[in-house]
Design a protein around this motif. Structure first.
Motif, short mmCIF file in Angstrom:
data_model
loop_
_atom_site.label_atom_id
_atom_site.label_comp_id
_atom_site.label_asym_id
_atom_site.label_seq_id
_atom_site.Cartn_x
_atom_site.Cartn_y
_atom_site.Cartn_z
N TRP A 89 4.26 0.78 -2.96
CA TRP A 89 3.02 0.78 -3.74
C TRP A 89 3.12 1.74 -4.92
O TRP A 89 2.70 1.40 -6.04
CB TRP A 89 1.84 1.18 -2.85
N HIS A 101 -3.69 -1.02 -10.34
CA HIS A 101 -3.41 0.01 -9.34
C HIS A 101 -4.37 1.20 -9.45
O HIS A 101 -4.67 1.85 -8.45
CB HIS A 101 -1.95 0.46 -9.44
N GLU A 104 -7.21 -0.12 -7.55
CA GLU A 104 -6.89 -0.12 -6.12
C GLU A 104 -7.05 1.29 -5.54
O GLU A 104 -7.59 1.45 -4.44
CB GLU A 104 -5.46 -0.61 -5.90
N HIS A 108 -9.45 2.69 -2.58
CA HIS A 108 -8.92 3.48 -1.46
C HIS A 108 -9.65 4.81 -1.33
O HIS A 108 -9.92 5.28 -0.22
CB HIS A 108 -7.42 3.72 -1.64
N LEU A 127 -3.88 -2.31 1.74
CA LEU A 127 -3.66 -2.18 0.29
C LEU A 127 -3.81 -3.53 -0.40
O LEU A 127 -4.31 -3.60 -1.54
CB LEU A 127 -2.28 -1.59 0.02
N PHE A 411 -2.48 8.88 0.47
CA PHE A 411 -2.66 7.97 1.60
C PHE A 411 -2.67 8.69 2.95
O PHE A 411 -2.66 8.03 3.99
CB PHE A 411 -1.63 6.85 1.59
#
Length: 556
Positions: A89, A101, A104, A108, A127, A411
């Motif tokens: 990723w 991204h 994204e 997240h 994801l 993450f």
């Protein structure tokens, strides 16, 4: 007065850099120069023209094979494979010159999970849900450019079911964890407390009822051929999901408070009807204007500023919320509205340099990716140098040192609230910069120049910038023989605002370190003639470190 009205002029260099810093992980001179010739509307069309992935999924370093969608059973070390998913990723984010991204990661940062829980497949699917939400994915009549659609899908996401104890929430042993976070963090948000257990937008009783409604959902992750087990695959997105178990579900009617107009959601009569119950629950929450306002604030804080005054509430947040409500919560429309507004470019008052541009601290990952892309720093090939690519660079250097030690365990957030820079008052992005994270943030240029991790033992797997060669070949520099021009050109592309003359002189003095500009001309000329960079390497690397550790470069 803050204005959501469109900014219609050609962006120019300063506004183009501002837009790109806020919306993409990938920066280059050519991207900036092209954007500078566009209007905000045209630039946003390019940013939302999302590219296909360079690599559709990661590979296993041991087998050099894909292992997500090709039905490959996982190796014994699933923690390694989860790491490969994250490395994949991050590489895709670094290569992505669109907003995908960045968007994204925004999603997240709201729908938080921690990658230490679950399987690699679950991380990949989690994801992928965000990717589909940022690309206006369509499948028949279903369209997923909607925060509301994402919220519904996230309830049965396998990674989320594991992380927030959804699979442990049963009729005989209700667990309120997910219901609480779904209200407070993911959707409507907590308003002012106006009574015992009453937070204006919802109550503690609503959490109890929500937990009952969410009982009986069990994570189901299978390999079993390409795409996983069709029995547990979402027909809209083709992503694996959890499934209902009616025997573990609370079948009673759920009674919600006056915050939701005393809505009663009828209990499901079978497993199929549990999907209807979920849909009723999400519709109830998104029918509240407070949900749209809360999401609009999240968009504003991520892309613009943490400072939301009464004026911003009225003139910016309210119109964004209306856009969400009137368009089934399609977040791309609200984000475009914000990013092409006069307010985003600070062009809605008499001072265009005092509020927005250069007002937010970059995250450690943003600093890294925008540096890597601008200076064209290559990474090891994921096939021919897989161990260097996935392990030595992305896992051991980027994750363990550059991000985690700088306060961004990417993450792997410390709590379900996520990364403090995105939610914690009053500091917000200033949380990236404190005594515990300062060293790692300042060591990033040295890590890139030396090819070593610096703060941990080991090398970067071959990732190293030769800044001398970059200055020689790059079109950024109009005349590398001219020390003043060299400093000016570098600052022009790296700083959000033009610095004062004494600040420019500071960087020039650090660069020359007692040399005259004629001395530099001679040294650069010798390098060009002989290829021996021994006398130009140290001054240039000193300048690189000074600029990249400056307060100006740390801002966006």
């Amino acid at each position: 007065m803050a204005s959501i009205a469109p900014y219609t002029s050609v962006l120019g260099h300063r506004h183009a850099m501002h837009l790109l810093r806020r919306t993409t992980f990938n920066l280059s001179k050519s991207i900036i120069d092209t954007c500078a010739l566009s209007t905000a509307e045209d630039a946003l069309e390019d940013l939302f023209a999302v590219n296909s992935l360079n690599l559709p999924e990661p590979i296993d370093v041991q087998t050099l094979e894909h292992f997500i969608n090709l039905g490959i059973e996982p190796t014994s070390n699933t923690s390694n494979q989860k790491s490969y998913v994250l490395s994949w990723w991050m590489e895709e984010a670094l290569n992505d010159s669109t907003i995908a991204h960045k968007l994204e990661f925004f999603l997240h940062s709201i729908f938080i999970t921690n990658n230490s829980i679950g399987q690699a497949r679950e991380t990949y699917d989690y994801l992928n849900l965000f990717r589909l939400s940022s690309t206006r994915y369509t499948n028949g009549s279903f369209e997923m450019d909607s925060y509301k659609s994402l919220a519904l899908k996230m309830i049965t996401d396998n990674a989320m079911l594991r992380y927030l104890n959804g699979r442990e929430n049963t009729s005989t042993s209700p667990n309120e964890n997910f219901a609480r976070e779904f209200f407070e963090l993911f959707t409507i948000g907590k308003g002012p407390q106006i009574g015992v257990g009453n937070y204006t937008t919802y109550t503690e009783d609503d959490i109890v009822e929500g937990a009952k409604l969410l009982t009986g959902w069990i994570n189901r992750t299978r390999i079993l051929g390409a795409g996983g087990d069709p029995n547990y695959t979402d027909p809209d997105t083709q992503i694996q999901r959890g499934d209902p178990q009616y025997s573990k579900h609370d079948t009673t009617d759920k009674h919600f408070s006056s915050a939701f107009n005393s809505r009663i959601i009828t209990g499901a009569v079978d497993e199929e009807d549990m999907w209807r119950e979920l849909s009723d629950y999400v519709n109830m929450i998104f029918d509240s204007d407070a949900t749209a306002i809360n999401i609009a604030k999240k968009i504003y804080r991520y892309f613009v500023s943490s400072k939301i005054s009464t004026e911003i509430e009225t003139d910016i947040i309210a119109p964004l919320a209306d856009t969400l409500i009137n368009n089934d919560y399609k977040i791309s429309l609200a984000i475009k509205q914000l990013l092409k507004s006069e307010h985003f470019y600070d062009m809605d008052d008499s001072n265009s340099t005092d509020e927005i541009i250069g007002s937010v601290l970059k995250s450690p990952f943003e600093m890294l990716t925008q540096t890597m892309s601008f200076f064209e720093i290559e990474r090891p090939n994921y096939l021919t140098d897989a161990d260097d690519h996935y392990n030595r660079w992305y896992r051991n250097t980027v994750r363990y040192v550059i991000t985690s030690m700088a306060g961004m365990p990417i993450f792997y957030p410390d709590s379900v609230a996520g990364y403090p820079a995105y939610y914690q008052e009053p500091g917000y992005s200033r949380n990236w910069f404190n005594g515990a994270t300062l060293i790692a943030r300042y060591k990033q240029p040295e890590i890139l120049l030396t090819g070593n991790r610096i703060l941990l033992s080991g090398n970067n797997g071959g990732v190293q910038l030769d800044f001398v060669k970059y200055v020689k070949k790059s079109l950024v520099f109009s005349d590398p023989y001219d020390s003043q021009a060299l400093v000016d050109d570098l600052i022009y592309y790296l700083f959000p605002e033009p610095p004062l003359a004494d600040r420019v002189q500071y960087f020039l003095d650090i660069f020359l370190d007692g040399l005259t500009q004629i001395n530099w001309w001679d040294e650069w000329n010798k390098y060009i003639q002989t290829g021996d960079d021994s006398n130009v390497k140290l001054p240039l690397e000193t300048l690189f470190k000074a600029v990249l550790t400056s307060q100006e470069y740390g801002l966006k």
